[in-house]
Design an enzyme around this catalytic site. Sequence first.
Site, mmCIF file in Angstrom:
data_model
loop_
_atom_site.group_PDB
_atom_site.id
_atom_site.type_symbol
_atom_site.label_atom_id
_atom_site.label_comp_id
_atom_site.label_asym_id
_atom_site.label_seq_id
_atom_site.Cartn_x
_atom_site.Cartn_y
_atom_site.Cartn_z
ATOM 1 N N GLU A 272 0.839 -1.172 -0.128
ATOM 2 C CA GLU A 272 0.056 -0.138 -0.075
ATOM 3 C C GLU A 272 0.769 1.300 0.137
ATOM 4 O O GLU A 272 1.774 1.452 0.904
ATOM 5 C CB GLU A 272 -0.961 -0.015 1.137
ATOM 6 C CG GLU A 272 -1.790 0.933 1.232
ATOM 7 C CD GLU A 272 -2.599 1.308 2.590
ATOM 8 O OE1 GLU A 272 -3.419 2.004 2.771
ATOM 9 O OE2 GLU A 272 -2.383 0.241 3.528
ATOM 10 N N LYS A 337 -8.873 2.738 -3.463
ATOM 11 C CA LYS A 337 -9.696 2.108 -2.091
ATOM 12 C C LYS A 337 -10.905 2.809 -1.922
ATOM 13 O O LYS A 337 -10.921 4.087 -1.981
ATOM 14 C CB LYS A 337 -8.458 2.627 -1.012
ATOM 15 C CG LYS A 337 -8.942 1.865 0.677
ATOM 16 C CD LYS A 337 -7.754 2.217 1.459
ATOM 17 C CE LYS A 337 -8.044 1.642 2.941
ATOM 18 N NZ LYS A 337 -7.191 1.998 3.852
ATOM 19 N N CYS A 388 -5.454 -2.635 2.462
ATOM 20 C CA CYS A 388 -5.487 -2.937 3.587
ATOM 21 C C CYS A 388 -6.863 -3.617 4.262
ATOM 22 O O CYS A 388 -7.223 -4.405 3.813
ATOM 23 C CB CYS A 388 -5.640 -1.293 4.257
ATOM 24 S SG CYS A 388 -5.013 -1.196 6.085
#
Length: 527
Positions: A272, A337, A388
Site C-alpha cells: 500500500e 481504496k 488494507c
Amino acid sequence: MTKHWLLPILSGIFIGTSYIPFPPWASLFCFVPLWVFWMQQTRLKDVLIGGMITAFVFTLIGFNWITYLLHEFAHVNWFIAGIGMVVYSLLGHLFVPVAGIVWFWGRQKFNWSASLSLVLLALITILSERYSFTLFDWNFGYSWYGADIPVYQWAEIIGFSGLSALTLLSNLPLYVAWQQRKHWRGKLIVVAVLGSFMVLNAGGVWLKNRLPIPDASFTTLLAQASTDNSEKMAAELGKGKQESILRRYMILTDQALDSHKARAIDFAIWPETAFPALLGEKFTNDPYPIALTRYVHERQLPLITGAYSMDESTRLLTNSLFAIDKQGGIVPPHYSKTILLAFGEYVPGEQWFPAFRKWLPDTGHFARGAGPTQLMSLQGFKIGAQICYEGLFPQFSRDLANLGAQFFVNTTNDSWYGTWQEPYQHLYMTLARGVEFRRPVLRATNTGISTVALASGEILKRSPIHQPWSGVYSVAYLKAPPATFYQQWFWLVPVLLWGILLVLLGLGMCSRFKGLVKQAFHYEYYR
C-alpha cells in the site's frame, strides 16, 4: 462487593485470552460466567454493568495495540494514549452490554420460561456480535484459523462469521452443563460438545482434502521495505523522502531477482502506497513515474504497486493500486481504496459539518473508489484487489469472487500498530477471505506480515515484522474457481439466525398469551 463482579471479569479474561495471538482455549465456554451472572440479576443496572465489565476486560487484553496506535498515529504521549485505550475499552465492544440489556428487557416484559430465556440469550448475543459496529471487524471464528485448528475449513460453508456464531452457540450447552455439573447429565453434555467439536474438525480435514487440484500456477515476488511513518508522511505531504523510499523498493526487488535467477517471476507486488508519488495516466511524464517505467522495462518485470493518484471529479488524492506491464505501461483499470480509514484518510461527518475538517487539518483527505466493481488484469490474470482492511469484509471479497477473481491481492500498511497483536490479528482476518471463497490471497505489507495463503488456507513463508524483506512464492490456483457454498448462500446464516429468533419470540408470545387467558379464566371461575 468485589466478588459480585468476579463472573463478568472471568468472562472478559476468557474472551481476551482466547483471541489472536492467544490460542482459543476458552472460546467454547467464554460467555458462560457472564451468562450465569446475568441469570442471577433482578436489576437492569447490574446486567448493564456486568456486560460493560466483560467487554472492558477482553478489549483491554485482546486489543491493547490501540495504545500504540494512538501514540504513533495521533502523536500523543503514552499517558494520553493509555487514557484513549481505556475509553476504547469502554466503548469498543458494546455488543456485550447491548445483548444483556435487550435480553433482560425481553425477559421482564414477556416473562419467558427459563429454557426459552436461555436460548434467546444465546441468540441475542450472537446477533448483537454480528451487527456490532467496530473499526476492526473481528469475530470469534478467526481464532480457529489463527491456531490452525481444522474446524476453520467450514468457513467455505458458513463463513467465519458463521463459525463465530457456532462458537458462541456452543456456550449454550456448556452453560447447562455447568448448571448440572453435579449430575451425570452435565458430564454427558460436556462429552457431547467435545465429541461434536471433534466431528467438526474431522469434517474440516475432509473439506480441505476434497478441494479440486489447481490447474495453473504463477510465481510472484513480494517486497517489504519497512518504511517508517515519518518517512511515509513526508512523502505524502511532498516534503521529501520519495527518492529514498522508491530506491529502497527497487533495491529489495533487485536483491530478490538476483537470489532467484533460475526462476521466471510473473510479477512483483509492492504494498500500500509503496510508490511514494502520484501515479496514473496524467502523471506519466513526472520524474518518479518515469523512473518506475524505466525500472520495470529494463527488468521486464510486471509489477502491482500501491501508489497515490488523483480523483478527477473531486480533485482529491486516492489510495490506489496499479498494475504495470513489463514494458512499464499502466494496465487499466487501476483500483482505488473504497473503505477508508476514519481519522486517517477522512474525517467522519465532514460532508455535513465542514468545521470538523478545520479542527483536524492534518487528517488525510482522500476520495473513495468505486468499490469491488472491476477486476485488475496483468499477464492475463484476473486479480481481485483489496487495500488494507478492505480484506476484513466478506461481502467485498465475495463481489470480487463473483466477478471471477482467480486470486486476491491485498496491500497493507500496518506500521501504525506495533509488533505485538494487531499484525497477527490483521493477517488471519485478511487471509480468511481465501478460505471462504477458496482462492489464494497474496498479502504485501509495508512492515509485515507479508505472505501468501493458498485456497486451502495453508500459509506459506511469512515475512519478519518491521524489517526490510523480500520473498518469492510459487502459487497454485484454479483458472476458473467454482463458487463456494458460502459465496452462493451468503445470507443463509443470518436469515436462519433471525428466523429462529422470530420463531422463538413467537412461541414466547403465545406462551404468555395462554398464561394470561388461563389467569383470566381462573379469575372469572372463582369470582
